[in-house]
Motif scaffolding. Structure first.
Motif, PDB file in Angstrom:
ATOM      1  N   TYR A  30      26.359 -20.465  76.974  1.00  0.00           N
ATOM      2  CA  TYR A  30      26.926 -20.475  75.124  1.00  0.00           C
ATOM      3  C   TYR A  30      25.879 -20.882  74.497  1.00  0.00           C
ATOM      4  N   ALA A  31      25.003 -21.311  73.877  1.00  0.00           N
ATOM      5  CA  ALA A  31      23.874 -21.129  72.767  1.00  0.00           C
ATOM      6  C   ALA A  31      23.740 -19.817  72.662  1.00  0.00           C
ATOM      7  N   GLY A  32      23.264 -19.238  73.679  1.00  0.00           N
ATOM      8  CA  GLY A  32      22.749 -17.578  73.265  1.00  0.00           C
ATOM      9  C   GLY A  32      23.450 -16.557  73.303  1.00  0.00           C
ATOM     10  N   LEU A  33      25.191 -17.126  73.059  1.00  0.00           N
ATOM     11  CA  LEU A  33      26.136 -15.992  72.915  1.00  0.00           C
ATOM     12  C   LEU A  33      26.517 -16.098  71.488  1.00  0.00           C
ATOM     13  N   PRO A  34      26.198 -14.376  71.185  1.00  0.00           N
ATOM     14  CA  PRO A  34      26.418 -14.479  69.493  1.00  0.00           C
ATOM     15  C   PRO A  34      28.374 -14.391  69.513  1.00  0.00           C
ATOM     16  N   PRO A  35      28.393 -15.199  68.753  1.00  0.00           N
ATOM     17  CA  PRO A  35      29.504 -15.533  68.196  1.00  0.00           C
ATOM     18  C   PRO A  35      30.506 -14.775  68.475  1.00  0.00           C
ATOM     19  N   GLN A  36      30.684 -13.991  67.846  1.00  0.00           N
ATOM     20  CA  GLN A  36      31.796 -12.936  68.757  1.00  0.00           C
ATOM     21  C   GLN A  36      32.633 -13.038  70.029  1.00  0.00           C
ATOM     22  N   ARG A  37      31.590 -13.200  71.131  1.00  0.00           N
ATOM     23  CA  ARG A  37      31.500 -13.393  72.325  1.00  0.00           C
ATOM     24  C   ARG A  37      32.183 -14.873  72.858  1.00  0.00           C
ATOM     25  N   ARG A  38      31.633 -16.306  71.161  1.00  0.00           N
ATOM     26  CA  ARG A  38      31.433 -17.244  72.477  1.00  0.00           C
ATOM     27  C   ARG A  38      33.431 -17.578  72.129  1.00  0.00           C
ATOM     28  N   ARG A  39      34.334 -17.342  71.782  1.00  0.00           N
ATOM     29  CA  ARG A  39      36.206 -17.293  72.473  1.00  0.00           C
ATOM     30  C   ARG A  39      36.465 -17.115  73.511  1.00  0.00           C
ATOM     31  N   THR A  40      35.207 -15.786  74.124  1.00  0.00           N
ATOM     32  CA  THR A  40      35.804 -15.356  75.238  1.00  0.00           C
ATOM     33  C   THR A  40      34.920 -16.848  76.708  1.00  0.00           C
ATOM     34  N   ALA A  41      33.819 -17.114  76.137  1.00  0.00           N
ATOM     35  CA  ALA A  41      33.236 -17.960  76.682  1.00  0.00           C
ATOM     36  C   ALA A  41      34.001 -18.969  76.564  1.00  0.00           C
ATOM     37  N   ARG A  42      34.973 -19.201  76.047  1.00  0.00           N
ATOM     38  CA  ARG A  42      35.806 -21.407  75.813  1.00  0.00           C
ATOM     39  C   ARG A  42      37.132 -20.652  76.565  1.00  0.00           C
ATOM     40  N   ILE A  43      37.208 -19.191  76.775  1.00  0.00           N
ATOM     41  CA  ILE A  43      39.089 -18.966  77.093  1.00  0.00           C
ATOM     42  C   ILE A  43      38.289 -19.037  78.835  1.00  0.00           C
ATOM     43  N   ARG A  44      37.208 -18.382  79.426  1.00  0.00           N
ATOM     44  CA  ARG A  44      37.133 -18.578  80.560  1.00  0.00           C
ATOM     45  C   ARG A  44      36.565 -20.039  81.211  1.00  0.00           C
ATOM     46  N   HIS A  45      35.847 -21.014  80.215  1.00  0.00           N
ATOM     47  CA  HIS A  45      36.052 -22.653  80.197  1.00  0.00           C
ATOM     48  C   HIS A  45      37.361 -23.355  80.601  1.00  0.00           C
ATOM     49  N   ALA A  46      37.844 -23.069  79.463  1.00  0.00           N
ATOM     50  CA  ALA A  46      39.680 -23.503  79.453  1.00  0.00           C
ATOM     51  C   ALA A  46      39.763 -23.087  81.198  1.00  0.00           C
ATOM     52  N   GLU A  47      40.463 -22.052  81.154  1.00  0.00           N
ATOM     53  CA  GLU A  47      40.744 -21.150  82.659  1.00  0.00           C
ATOM     54  C   GLU A  47      39.945 -21.757  83.565  1.00  0.00           C
ATOM     55  N   GLY A  48      38.877 -22.476  83.960  1.00  0.00           N
ATOM     56  CA  GLY A  48      38.145 -22.317  84.779  1.00  0.00           C
ATOM     57  C   GLY A  48      38.433 -23.897  85.068  1.00  0.00           C
ATOM     58  N   SER A  49      38.836 -25.229  84.191  1.00  0.00           N
ATOM     59  CA  SER A  49      39.098 -26.309  84.317  1.00  0.00           C
ATOM     60  C   SER A  49      40.264 -27.159  84.689  1.00  0.00           C
ATOM     61  N   LEU A  50      41.053 -25.790  83.775  1.00  0.00           N
ATOM     62  CA  LEU A  50      42.928 -26.477  84.783  1.00  0.00           C
ATOM     63  C   LEU A  50      43.018 -27.002  85.696  1.00  0.00           C
ATOM     64  N   ALA A  51      42.557 -26.240  86.744  1.00  0.00           N
ATOM     65  CA  ALA A  51      42.718 -26.961  88.125  1.00  0.00           C
ATOM     66  C   ALA A  51      42.381 -28.052  88.326  1.00  0.00           C
ATOM     67  N   ARG A  52      41.816 -28.871  87.963  1.00  0.00           N
ATOM     68  CA  ARG A  52      40.753 -30.227  87.624  1.00  0.00           C
ATOM     69  C   ARG A  52      41.473 -31.248  86.320  1.00  0.00           C
ATOM     70  N   ILE A  53      42.268 -30.572  85.624  1.00  0.00           N
ATOM     71  CA  ILE A  53      42.318 -31.377  84.821  1.00  0.00           C
ATOM     72  C   ILE A  53      43.941 -31.346  85.085  1.00  0.00           C
ATOM     73  N   ARG A  54      44.999 -30.684  85.425  1.00  0.00           N
ATOM     74  CA  ARG A  54      46.431 -30.339  86.032  1.00  0.00           C
ATOM     75  C   ARG A  54      46.299 -31.736  87.474  1.00  0.00           C
ATOM     76  N   GLN A  55      45.459 -31.728  88.150  1.00  0.00           N
ATOM     77  CA  GLN A  55      45.045 -32.851  89.367  1.00  0.00           C
ATOM     78  C   GLN A  55      44.684 -33.789  88.493  1.00  0.00           C
TER      79      GLN A  55
END
Length: 129
Positions: A30-55
């Motif tokens: 994340y630290a090495g990503l340009p600002p315009q790509r960080r939102r995409t990284a946050r979305i991917r992280h959020a989607e990858g965390s959903l199953a664990r959070i919901r459980q």
């Protein structure tokens, strides 16, 4: 001002001055990503965390409890402005809102100085019943 993050799943207690530095602990590269790509990284992280959070929420509310749904905003213009029971949103539009939404669903604990950081736009999952 220093922000502390205490993470679930064995993540360490981390302190930083900026929300992006805390997200770098959660999202590899994340630290090495340009600002315009960080939102995409946050979305991917959020989607990858959903199953664990919901459980975890389902376990906390029990088999007869009405655990809130957790959704990722992912830029949908029809996303409601605030959390409404039984739906909690993982807000990905900026670093600070994403960290606060992770705290609101119980995935991490944020601490500013000696006080936890509240998110005025959402309620902790445990408070929704």
């Amino acid at each position: 001002m220093t922000i502390r993050m205490i993470g679930a799943g064995g993540r360490p207690d981390v302190s930083a001055e900026q929300p992006a530095d805390l997200l770098a602990e959660l999202i590899p590269g994340y630290a090495g990503l340009p600002p315009q790509r960080r939102r995409t990284a946050r979305i991917r992280h959020a989607e990858g965390s959903l199953a664990r959070i919901r459980q975890r929420l389902a376990a906390a509310f029990g088999p007869d409890g009405a655990a809130p749904s957790v959704l990722v905003d992912a830029g949908d213009p029809n996303t409601p402005g605030e959390d409404v029971a039984p739906v909690l949103w993982l807000r990905t539009d900026d670093d600070e809102r994403y960290l606060r939404s992770l705290a609101a669903v119980g995935d991490i604990l944020l601490i500013l100085g000696e006080a936890t950081i509240p998110d005025p736009g959402s309620r902790p999952a445990a408070a929704i019943r």
